[in-house]
Scaffold this active site. Structure first.
Site, PDB file in Angstrom:
ATOM      1  N   LEU A 192       0.881  -1.172   0.000  1.00 60.56           N
ATOM      2  CA  LEU A 192       0.000   0.000   0.000  1.00 60.56           C
ATOM      3  C   LEU A 192       0.917   1.219   0.000  1.00 60.56           C
ATOM      4  CD1 LEU A 192      -2.732  -0.849   2.692  1.00 60.56           C
ATOM      5  CD2 LEU A 192      -2.994  -0.866   0.210  1.00 60.56           C
ATOM      6  N   ASP A 193       0.496   2.274  -0.682  1.00 63.41           N
ATOM      7  CA  ASP A 193       1.296   3.502  -0.719  1.00 63.41           C
ATOM      8  C   ASP A 193       1.485   4.072   0.690  1.00 63.41           C
ATOM      9  OD1 ASP A 193       1.161   3.312  -3.468  1.00 63.41           O
ATOM     10  OD2 ASP A 193      -0.557   4.678  -3.607  1.00 63.41           O
ATOM     11  N   TYR A 194       2.508   4.873   0.819  1.00 65.81           N
ATOM     12  CA  TYR A 194       2.778   5.617   2.056  1.00 65.81           C
ATOM     13  C   TYR A 194       1.511   6.361   2.521  1.00 65.81           C
ATOM     14  CZ  TYR A 194       5.390   8.973   4.988  1.00 65.81           C
ATOM     15  OH  TYR A 194       5.871   9.728   6.030  1.00 65.81           O
TER      16      TYR A 194
END
Ligand code: URA
Length: 239
Positions: A102-104
């Site tokens: 998952l993205d930051y």
């Protein structure tokens, strides 16, 4: 029963090839007996395997459902010292790592495991595991836009697979969409929403296969139950 070199590799002793080499060199014993030929099968739960005189310990397979908070990197370490997923699992003795990413700036459901084979299958496009997101986007997407997201959007790496899309809330300034996608390209939901002119303001993954975040707060995790594991394996077998 599994091949000896595979069990050795799974225990983290060495690569499969290196393990084969050690078997040939006479460095491996099974139940006290020297094994020097390849092809021997062992029961990892009951056979005693010694490599260079030391008994190897098989890690038990573990799978956790983690609520990744915003501003945490899906990684085991970060050279810039930002918070990483591994920080939440320091007290777990097994070497676990995230299933996909998952993205930051994305929060939500992330599986974390030490089962490499299962992790590979869960992220492989062939299995088309459902991933559901709630995206807060700029503006109010019209029916045309929702249809486009559903049917497929042209991104630089090709057209996206058909998705399920529901408009949960809408106002002229911002709206909430529920998107269920069956592939996991890099930043896919953000790129899909960008492509139709409604950039993402906030993104949360709410479901992975049949698993949800129920009962968890950001930063918390729980181990999957035996029946959830069975269900997960069943889904992968059916595809
Ligand atoms: N899609 C994105 O754009 N970001 C994520 O983190 C997951 C899916």
């Amino acid at each position: 029963m599994e091949r000896l070199q595979k069990v050795m590799a799974q225990a983290g002793v060495a690569s499969r090839r290196q393990s084969e080499e050690w078997i040939r060199q006479g460095l491996v014993k099974v139940n006290g007996q020297l094994v020097t030929t390849l092809g021997v099968k062992v029961d990892p739960t009951s056979d005693v395997i010694e490599v260079k005189g030391k008994r190897i310990q098989l890690e038990s397979k573990r799978m956790f459902l983690f609520y990744k908070p915003l501003q945490v990197i899906t990684s085991m370490s970060d050279p810039q010292g930002r918070r990483v997923v591994a920080d939440f699992f320091r007290h777990i003795p097994e070497r676990v790592y995230p299933v996909g990413r998952l993205d930051y700036d994305t929060e939500g459901l992330l599986l974390v495991t030490n089962d490499g084979e299962l992790a590979n299958r869960l992220t492989h496009p062939r299995y088309k595991v459902a991933k559901q997101y709630v995206a807060t986007v700029k503006g109010r997407p019209n029916r045309e836009v929702l249809k486009q997201l559903q049917n497929g959007v042209l991104l630089e790496d090709g057209v996206t697979l058909p998705a399920q899309v529901r408009l949960l809330e809408s106002s002229p300034k911002q709206s909430k969409l529920e998107l269920t996608i069956y592939e996991g390209r890099n930043r896919q939901v953000r790129r899909m929403c960008d492509a139709v002119g409604h950039p993402v303001i906030h993104l949360k993954r709410t479901r992975f296969a049949f698993l949800t975040l129920k009962g968890l707060k950001p930063g918390q995790f729980r181990e999957l139950t035996q029946s959830e594991m069975t269900h997960l394996n069943k889904i992968l077998r059916e595809r």
